[in-house]
Scaffold this motif. Structure first.
Motif, PDB file in Angstrom:
ATOM      1  N   LEU A 197      -7.858   7.036  -1.256  1.00 46.02           N
ATOM      2  CA  LEU A 197      -6.767   6.171  -0.816  1.00 46.02           C
ATOM      3  C   LEU A 197      -5.778   6.895   0.082  1.00 46.02           C
ATOM      4  O   LEU A 197      -5.200   6.299   0.990  1.00 46.02           O
ATOM      5  N   PHE A 198      -5.566   8.180  -0.180  1.00 47.45           N
ATOM      6  CA  PHE A 198      -4.636   8.955   0.644  1.00 47.45           C
ATOM      7  C   PHE A 198      -5.252   9.354   1.977  1.00 47.45           C
ATOM      8  O   PHE A 198      -4.542   9.797   2.878  1.00 47.45           O
TER       9      PHE A 198
ATOM     10  N   LEU B 226      -7.744   8.445  -5.812  1.00 41.83           N
ATOM     11  CA  LEU B 226      -6.510   8.783  -5.102  1.00 41.83           C
ATOM     12  C   LEU B 226      -6.798   9.531  -3.814  1.00 41.83           C
ATOM     13  O   LEU B 226      -6.169   9.290  -2.779  1.00 41.83           O
TER      14      LEU B 226
ATOM     15  N   LEU C  52      -0.146   6.202 -10.349  1.00 40.13           N
ATOM     16  CA  LEU C  52      -0.313   6.597  -8.953  1.00 40.13           C
ATOM     17  C   LEU C  52      -1.425   5.799  -8.294  1.00 40.13           C
ATOM     18  O   LEU C  52      -1.330   5.428  -7.115  1.00 40.13           O
ATOM     19  N   CYS C  53      -2.506   5.540  -9.033  1.00 41.52           N
ATOM     20  CA  CYS C  53      -3.616   4.753  -8.482  1.00 41.52           C
ATOM     21  C   CYS C  53      -3.174   3.334  -8.153  1.00 41.52           C
ATOM     22  O   CYS C  53      -3.480   2.807  -7.077  1.00 41.52           O
TER      23      CYS C  53
ATOM     24  N   THR D  81      -0.009  16.596  -1.796  1.00 41.42           N
ATOM     25  CA  THR D  81      -0.557  16.093  -0.535  1.00 41.42           C
ATOM     26  C   THR D  81      -0.367  17.076   0.616  1.00 41.42           C
ATOM     27  O   THR D  81      -1.149  17.051   1.572  1.00 41.42           O
TER      28      THR D  81
ATOM     29  N   GLY E 142      -2.971   5.600   4.895  1.00 36.95           N
ATOM     30  CA  GLY E 142      -2.874   6.638   3.875  1.00 36.95           C
ATOM     31  C   GLY E 142      -1.440   7.026   3.559  1.00 36.95           C
ATOM     32  O   GLY E 142      -1.114   7.347   2.407  1.00 36.95           O
TER      33      GLY E 142
ATOM     34  N   SER F  70      -0.930   3.493  -5.113  1.00 40.13           N
ATOM     35  CA  SER F  70      -1.635   3.806  -3.871  1.00 40.13           C
ATOM     36  C   SER F  70      -2.438   2.613  -3.383  1.00 40.13           C
ATOM     37  O   SER F  70      -2.558   2.378  -2.174  1.00 40.13           O
TER      38      SER F  70
ATOM     39  N   ALA G  36      -0.126   4.563   1.225  1.00 38.56           N
ATOM     40  CA  ALA G  36      -0.671   4.811  -0.108  1.00 38.56           C
ATOM     41  C   ALA G  36       0.144   5.876  -0.836  1.00 38.56           C
ATOM     42  O   ALA G  36       0.416   5.762  -2.041  1.00 38.56           O
ATOM     43  N   ILE G  37       0.537   6.925  -0.118  1.00 35.53           N
ATOM     44  CA  ILE G  37       1.352   7.979  -0.722  1.00 35.53           C
ATOM     45  C   ILE G  37       2.701   7.423  -1.154  1.00 35.53           C
ATOM     46  O   ILE G  37       3.180   7.663  -2.278  1.00 35.53           O
TER      47      ILE G  37
ATOM     48  N   ARG H 281      -1.601   1.060   0.199  1.00 39.08           N
ATOM     49  CA  ARG H 281      -2.622   0.959   1.242  1.00 39.08           C
ATOM     50  C   ARG H 281      -2.787  -0.487   1.696  1.00 39.08           C
ATOM     51  O   ARG H 281      -3.023  -0.756   2.884  1.00 39.08           O
TER      52      ARG H 281
ATOM     53  N   ALA I  63       2.272   5.013  -4.129  1.00 45.33           N
ATOM     54  CA  ALA I  63       1.998   5.722  -5.380  1.00 45.33           C
ATOM     55  C   ALA I  63       3.278   6.261  -5.992  1.00 45.33           C
ATOM     56  O   ALA I  63       3.520   6.120  -7.204  1.00 45.33           O
TER      57      ALA I  63
END
Length: 708
Positions: free
Chosen positions: A418-419, A415, A449-450, A518, A489, A453, A492-493, A457, A496
């Motif tokens: 990815l962020f 994570l 979340l993975c 974050t 990123g 994300s 991705a947030i 992304r 997720a």
């Protein structure tokens, strides 16, 4: 207090539904002697699975009467004041101050313990994750991050040794250790019936007003903590954040015995458990505010203002303890702190909303697949071979994850990557649904979340590639004024949050958690929009969540407070049974022999009390324990004993009251039962389980399963 259905518009039209339900309940009270089962005895058994005998599927879970425990709390306060009335004023005020501060002291203790346990679990999980790759020559018990803390990344780590020099040997060691950890986790989970899974489904049942014996025991804490470290360390697609909540609530339940205010009062203990749930989320994500909102939105069925502040106190203490016990020296509270703070562009709202739709769709597919897999496991008897199933899952996971250095890392490291504002290759996590149904501890929060994300992304990279192909013209013309236009990123947030909202249907607390983990305050609006669209999409496709799948599969009684009361519930097409079929006591005619026969003939936990059998007007309600005390005392004046022991403030509803009104009473007041009257005469009693079974049977179009 009395509630009458005539105050509702549709009382006359819908009252027949309540009459029909009473018929099925009253017939079950007397017409099925084989079904007189002792809840306390069956509570010792393991949970029944869906597909077992439906009439008995809820018997092992006694109902909690919150009103009864509110009365006990008032009695406790009166006893305390009575016991210290002769003390000196300074001692009296000091003890009363301690009594008032017990909640804060208990929650402070729970917060400290939760922070300490979370710190130990983090260290153990990191060490087990690193053990698959090698060991530290300075000590096999040292994790790689601690072993190489003084080494530069470019120079490598001289104290860390891989298991082999070749790729094949490292792969074999990785797979063997991962499978061994996973199988050991499954074996340890078998030592306690509630160690496997996240525990959130069972927690929702407990917080809705039912007892699940063994769920919050100290032994469950030990087995779940050890098995959780092994499961996450093995690399399976499970997270430790969900089980953290279960562990925190066990800590609160065990700590409650140290304080007189909570020791024998389930109502008071419920406030402690709500606060502990907030602490569990706080230490899992480093998000104290999000933890409080999670407890309010997802866990607790009753959350007054005083519990809000106490939950916040408990979460703050837990996070501060975890931060103080940080053995890696980072002292960071934000898990995935973003280093970029670019303003997002308005043309990006389209892709953000698209992520919301995709998140809701993926969440629906996830929940549907999870339900289908639970059905398959039940039909095929896969739950009878937990270690074999876990071995297959961990072996397949190892084969897939070892092919990519990105997938070999932990979920939190994934994570974080990815962020970040960097170019990361796109991979897809495959085994989350299968892993979360495996008989090992683990949650779905971080894996969801993975997945989100990765999706986010990918969308961000596609949008960025489109901008590069089109150029800074049209909707991309605003990119001319900035050096960094599109940040993958950020997508991705948003992705997720969208997928997690689609899987769990949580909203407000999720937005706050994403903000806290974050630190990206600039992106709160896209996250809010995507989460709402994801929930709308998921609800449009189906309201079932992972937690409800588990509740249904294991046969837990549960009355959901998130949805509006169900209207037009179908009931059995029968008339109200005769009043002599209802078990009750009379102030005028009940004798000691009647009490003895009543206690011997059934295992009901309480009985209505009427003034006389001729009038049938309600005088009160008496518990089984109080009746046993009356019988043991041997008092000749049974009437006075009943008046002294019974509760006179009981909730009554008119027989014409619609069923959705009765359901609303159970949800809002935390009742275990309501007495039903017609023209001020007692005609029946409805308990929470009766209503739950009636709703369950109505959904199937069959009311034959409505029993007491």
């Amino acid at each position: 207090m009395r509630w009458f259905g005539k105050h509702h518009e549709d009382a006359d039209e819908e009252g027949e539904e309540l009459v029909n339900l009473l018929q099925t309940v009253e017939e079950a009270h007397s017409g099925n002697p084989e079904h007189v089962a002792e809840e306390e005895q069956e509570a010792r058994n393991l949970p029944r699975r869906r597909g077992d005998d439906e009439p008995a599927r809820h018997q092992g879970f006694p109902t909690v009467d919150w009103n009864h425990y509110r009365s006990l709390a008032r009695e406790h306060e009166q006893r305390v004041k009575q016991s210290i009335r002769r003390w000196s004023p300074p001692l009296k005020h000091a003890y009363l101050a301690y009594e008032a501060a017990q909640s804060w002291i208990a929650l402070g203790l729970v917060g400290v313990l939760c922070g300490g346990i979370a710190s130990m679990l983090d260290i153990g999980t990191d060490w087990m994750s690193d053990l698959k790759f090698g060991m530290c020559t300075r000590g096999f018990w040292i994790s790689r991050s601690t072993c190489c803390v003084e080494s530069r990344e470019s120079e490598g780590c001289e104290h860390w040794r891989a298991w082999g020099a070749g790729g094949l040997l490292n792969f074999l060691a990785y797979s063997l250790i991962a499978c061994g950890m996973a199988c050991l986790s499954a074996f340890i989970s078998r030592l306690s019936p509630f160690s496997a899974g996240s525990g959130l489904s069972e927690i929702k049942v407990v917080m809705s007003g039912f007892e699940v014996p063994g769920l919050l025991d100290a032994w469950t804490l030990v087995t779940k903590a050890v098995a959780l470290m092994l499961a996450v360390g093995s690399g399976m697609s499970v997270g430790k954040e969900g089980p953290f909540i279960h562990i925190a609530m066990i800590v609160a339940n065990v700590s409650a015995v140290l304080f007189s205010k909570f020791r024998n009062n389930e109502g008071r203990r419920r406030e402690l458990l709500s606060s502990a749930a907030a602490a569990g989320v706080a230490v899992a994500f480093g998000a104290p505010i999000g933890g409080v909102l999670f407890s309010m939105e997802e866990v607790s069925s009753y959350f007054p203002a005083k519990t809000l502040w106490r939950s916040f106190w408990c979460a703050i203490v837990a996070v501060l303890t975890l931060q103080r016990l940080n053995f890696y020296g980072t002292e960071k509270l934000v898990m995935f702190e973003v280093q970029y703070h670019h303003n997002w562009k308005w043309f990006e709202m389209g892709p953000f909303l698209l992520l919301g739709v995709l998140g809701g769709l993926i969440g629906w597919i996830f929940n549907t697949s999870h339900h289908a897999l639970l059905e398959l496991r039940r039909l095929r008897g896969m739950h009878n071979f937990p270690i074999k199933e876990t071995l297959i899952v961990s072996l397949v996971t190892s084969l897939i994850h070892y092919q990519s250095s990105f997938l070999r890392t932990s979920s939190t490291d994934m994570l974080g990557a990815l962020f970040a504002d960097c170019n990361t290759r796109f991979h897809l996590t495959h085994l989350t649904v299968w892993s979360c149904t495996s008989p090992v501890p683990g949650g779905i929060l971080i894996p969801s979340l993975c997945i989100g994300s990765l999706l986010g992304r990918a969308v961000g990279l596609i949008v960025d590639a489109t901008r590069r192909w089109v150029g800074d013209s049209g909707i991309f013309s605003v990119c001319r004024k900035t050096t960094s236009c599109i940040t993958p990123g950020v997508y991705a947030i948003v992705g997720a949050a969208s997928v997690l909202a689609g899987v769990t249907r949580i909203t407000v607390c999720l937005v706050v958690i994403m903000l806290e983990i974050t630190g990206g305050l600039e992106y709160v609006l896209p996250v809010m929009a995507a989460v709402m669209v994801s929930k709308w999409t998921g609800d449009a496709l189906g309201r079932r969540t992972v937690y409800e799948n588990v509740i249904e599969e294991k046969g837990y009684p549960f009355l959901d407070n998130k949805h509006d009361p169900i209207k037009n519930l179908g009931a059995a097409d029968k008339l109200v049974g005769e009043e002599d079929k209802l078990r009750f006591l009379s102030l005028v005619s009940t004798t000691a022999r009647d009490i003895r026969e009543t206690l011997a003939s059934c295992a009901y936990r309480g009985f209505p009390v009427v003034h006389s059998e001729e009038e049938m007007t309600v005088a009160g309600y008496i518990t089984r324990e109080s009746l046993e005390e009356i019988f043991q005392e041997g008092d000749d004046d049974i009437s006075q004993s009943l008046v002294r022991k019974m509760a006179t403030r009981v909730i009554q509803v008119d027989a014409a009251a619609p069923l959705d009104f009765v359901q609303d009473l159970f949800l809002t007041m935390g009742l275990r039962y309501v007495l039903v009257v017609r023209k001020s005469k007692l005609v029946g009693i409805i308990k929470k389980k009766d209503l739950i079974r009636h709703i369950h049977s109505s959904h199937k179009g069959d009311t034959s399963h409505v029993v007491h």
